[in-house]
Enzyme design. Structure first.
Site, PDB file in Angstrom:
ATOM      1  N   ASP A  13       0.815  -1.218   0.000  1.00 38.40           N
ATOM      2  CA  ASP A  13       0.000   0.000   0.000  1.00 38.40           C
ATOM      3  C   ASP A  13       0.849   1.267   0.000  1.00 38.40           C
ATOM      4  OD1 ASP A  13      -2.369  -1.650   0.357  1.00 38.40           O
ATOM      5  OD2 ASP A  13      -1.766  -1.809   2.458  1.00 38.40           O
ATOM      6  N   GLU A  14       2.056   1.182  -0.590  1.00 41.32           N
ATOM      7  CA  GLU A  14       2.951   2.332  -0.573  1.00 41.32           C
ATOM      8  C   GLU A  14       2.691   3.317  -1.706  1.00 41.32           C
ATOM      9  OE1 GLU A  14       5.383  -1.387   0.643  1.00 41.32           O
ATOM     10  OE2 GLU A  14       4.153  -0.795  -1.081  1.00 41.32           O
ATOM     11  N   GLY A  15       1.788   2.989  -2.619  1.00 39.01           N
ATOM     12  CA  GLY A  15       1.531   3.860  -3.759  1.00 39.01           C
ATOM     13  C   GLY A  15       2.229   3.385  -5.024  1.00 39.01           C
ATOM     14  N   LYS A  16       2.430   2.058  -5.133  1.00 38.44           N
ATOM     15  CA  LYS A  16       3.120   1.509  -6.309  1.00 38.44           C
ATOM     16  C   LYS A  16       2.358   1.776  -7.590  1.00 38.44           C
ATOM     17  CE  LYS A  16       3.371  -2.634  -4.524  1.00 38.44           C
ATOM     18  NZ  LYS A  16       2.953  -2.328  -3.138  1.00 38.44           N
ATOM     19  N   ALA A  39      -3.553  -8.213  -4.375  1.00 39.59           N
ATOM     20  CA  ALA A  39      -2.930  -6.894  -4.474  1.00 39.59           C
ATOM     21  C   ALA A  39      -3.898  -5.933  -5.156  1.00 39.59           C
ATOM     22  CB  ALA A  39      -1.636  -6.980  -5.279  1.00 39.59           C
ATOM     23  N   GLY A  40      -3.898  -4.691  -4.721  1.00 42.16           N
ATOM     24  CA  GLY A  40      -4.757  -3.690  -5.356  1.00 42.16           C
ATOM     25  C   GLY A  40      -3.992  -2.432  -5.650  1.00 42.16           C
ATOM     26  N   HIS A  41      -4.060  -1.967  -6.896  1.00 43.59           N
ATOM     27  CA  HIS A  41      -3.417  -0.715  -7.287  1.00 43.59           C
ATOM     28  C   HIS A  41      -4.484   0.246  -7.796  1.00 43.59           C
ATOM     29  CE1 HIS A  41       0.674  -2.878  -8.114  1.00 43.59           C
ATOM     30  NE2 HIS A  41       0.393  -2.763  -6.838  1.00 43.59           N
ATOM     31  N   ARG A 145       3.191 -29.520  -6.492  1.00 42.74           N
ATOM     32  CA  ARG A 145       3.142 -30.132  -7.833  1.00 42.74           C
ATOM     33  C   ARG A 145       1.784 -30.769  -8.138  1.00 42.74           C
ATOM     34  NH1 ARG A 145       8.616 -33.250  -6.599  1.00 42.74           N
ATOM     35  NH2 ARG A 145       7.492 -33.271  -4.625  1.00 42.74           N
ATOM     36  N   GLN A 225       2.245  -6.243  -3.199  1.00 39.92           N
ATOM     37  CA  GLN A 225       2.463  -6.234  -1.757  1.00 39.92           C
ATOM     38  C   GLN A 225       3.742  -5.460  -1.407  1.00 39.92           C
ATOM     39  OE1 GLN A 225       1.854  -9.748  -3.023  1.00 39.92           O
ATOM     40  NE2 GLN A 225      -0.302  -9.314  -2.860  1.00 39.92           N
ATOM     41  N   THR A 300      -7.490  -1.214  -1.252  1.00 36.01           N
ATOM     42  CA  THR A 300      -8.134  -1.237  -2.571  1.00 36.01           C
ATOM     43  C   THR A 300      -8.889  -2.543  -2.791  1.00 36.01           C
ATOM     44  OG1 THR A 300      -6.380   0.165  -3.455  1.00 36.01           O
ATOM     45  CG2 THR A 300      -7.696  -1.046  -5.057  1.00 36.01           C
ATOM     46  N   THR A 301      -8.326  -3.652  -2.289  1.00 36.84           N
ATOM     47  CA  THR A 301      -8.922  -4.971  -2.535  1.00 36.84           C
ATOM     48  C   THR A 301     -10.046  -5.273  -1.572  1.00 36.84           C
ATOM     49  OG1 THR A 301      -6.846  -5.803  -3.422  1.00 36.84           O
ATOM     50  CG2 THR A 301      -8.422  -7.439  -2.630  1.00 36.84           C
ATOM     51  N   LEU A 333       3.891  12.330   0.896  1.00 35.27           N
ATOM     52  CA  LEU A 333       4.491  13.341   1.771  1.00 35.27           C
ATOM     53  C   LEU A 333       3.453  14.350   2.230  1.00 35.27           C
ATOM     54  CD1 LEU A 333       7.189  14.430   2.973  1.00 35.27           C
ATOM     55  CD2 LEU A 333       7.346  15.873   0.922  1.00 35.27           C
TER      56      LEU A 333
END
Length: 432
Positions: A13-16, A39-41, A145, A225, A300-301, A333
């Site tokens: 969740d760092e803003g990728k 993951a959610g962007h 497997r 993530q 987001t997810t 920031l």
């Protein structure tokens, strides 16, 4: 020209999403190399909001090839819905713009059912905090497997054999959890039905990436993530089920490690975490609520509220080392605007000893007390700043101190969710 690997350097969740979208303007190929649709962007492009889960962030930009690599576990039904949703927003997705690695593992409905059943039966303090989408059980089947892979959808006999092998394992687990046996016929029918929506995109992704590199095309490797959720290097067992550090970009997409180039770590100007697990700098009171409200800290997810705390330089220094980060993109920031005083964690105290890193043992992590240094905050707004000159002196001092403490320079500085509100210090795609 360098290729670029983007990894989260905290708990996700760092803003990728925004940073990958910003970089994709300079890339020709964008690759997802691990994780699943947990993951959610969120991308904001010219006022339009796009929420992506399985698809690489490059899909919203025309003229890019997006690749879902072999390191990803893929829910084909969710992917089909996501593709249709983006098409409804005017994003054209075709086999010319999207490729799925034919050896990527599929997430089946039984994986999600197992995930949710386990979490529901876990006692207090033992819940992992998963999204319940089946990512972990799918990775378990991969290493066991017994997984169904994308290529298997093209061959009915192989598909049946793969499903039968998986059901031997899963039906036994389900009996222990009080679940009914999997309806084999219904599962096979669902897979046959979804196959035509997935197979047109399937192919040897490693070969396509090799050709792209041979042609001098720039490749952007997009992680999901954050490194503190890495199955080996994160706060185990409260982690995801894949490797999140930059080295996974090679194994999870089919390129050699020498192809990775510049490693960009995405770092939020404070710290957040979703779900269970240790969080040394967490602020459960009013200050944490203020950070969460200003930062819109909801997943987001899942929509889950994120836990918030001060910036932890000791942890980010650790993750930058593990991923070989060349530079960081510091995001959000502007959320710190208006704080009179700010704190940065520089290390921990454990049983009377000072540590410069978070220990591995879970009980030791839980007992670590953060050691802080304080800095002046700033009252002026940093939102929308696009140059150092636009920033208050105290904000610049805060950023410079972060660089010193983590031993890694800032390459990009983000001051709002908008794509263009970014200060470029060093272009990761430039010659190295």
């Amino acid at each position: 020209m360098a290729n670029v690997v983007v990894v989260g350097a905290q708990w996700g969740d760092e803003g990728k999403g925004k940073i990958v979208d910003w970089l994709s303007a300079r890339a020709d190929v964008v690759v997802r190399f691990q994780g699943g649709h947990n993951a959610g962007h969120t991308l904001v492009v010219e006022g339009e909001v796009y929420k992506l889960h399985a698809l690489p962030s490059g899909v919203v930009r025309g003229g890019k090839l997006s690749v879902i690599g072999n390191g990803v576990v893929l829910d084909p039904w969710h992917l089909a819905e996501e593709v249709e949703g983006l098409r409804g927003q005017g994003v054209e997705i075709t086999p010319e713009t999207l490729m799925i690695a034919e050896n990527a593992v599929l997430i089946l409905p039984l994986h999600g059912e197992l995930d949710r059943a386990r979490e529901a039966q876990a006692g207090r303090g033992t819940k992992i905090g998963t999204t319940g989408r089946g990512i972990g059980p799918a990775y378990e089947d991969k290493v066991g497997r017994r997984a169904v892979r994308v290529a298997d959808l093209a061959d009915p006999a192989t598909l049946e054999a793969r499903v039968d092998r998986a059901l031997v394992h899963h039906d036994a687990l389900r009996r222990g959890l009080g679940l009914e046996a999997v309806d084999r016929a219904a599962l096979l029918a669902a897979l046959r039905d979804i196959a035509p929506k997935i197979l047109p995109f399937a192919g040897p992704a490693w070969h396509a990436l090799d050709e792209a590199r041979g042609a001098g095309r720039r490749v952007l490797f997009e992680g999901a993530q954050g490194a503190l959720l890495d199955v080996d290097w994160g706060t185990y067992p409260f982690v995801t089920s894949s490797n999140v550090v930059a080295g996974q970009a090679a194994a999870g997409s089919g390129v050699g490690p020498g192809a990775l180039g510049f490693v960009l770590g995405i770092v939020k100007a404070y710290t957040t975490r979703v779900g269970e697990g240790p969080f040394p700098t967490e602020l459960p009171g009013e200050t944490g609520e203020r950070l969460g409200t200003r930062g819109c800290e909801f997943g987001t997810t899942t929509g889950r509220k994120r836990r918030c705390g001060w910036f932890d330089a000791a942890l980010v220094r650790q993750t930058c080392t593990l991923s070989g980060v060349h530079g960081i993109a510091l995001t959000k920031l502007d959320v710190l605007d208006g704080f009179e005083r700010l704190r940065i964690c520089t290390g921990y105290e454990l049983d009377g000893r000072r540590l410069d890193h978070l220990p591995t043992a879970a009980d030791a992590q839980a007992r670590c007390a953060p050691l802080y240094e304080e800095m002046d905050g700033w009252s002026e707004s940093t939102e929308g700043a696009r140059s150092w000159a636009d920033l208050p002196a105290a904000a610049v001092k805060y950023v410079r101190r972060i660089e010193e403490l983590i031993g890694t320079p800032v390459a990009l500085l983000s001051t709002s969710p908008e794509r263009e509100d970014t200060i470029l210090v060093r272009d990761p795609f430039a010659d190295r």
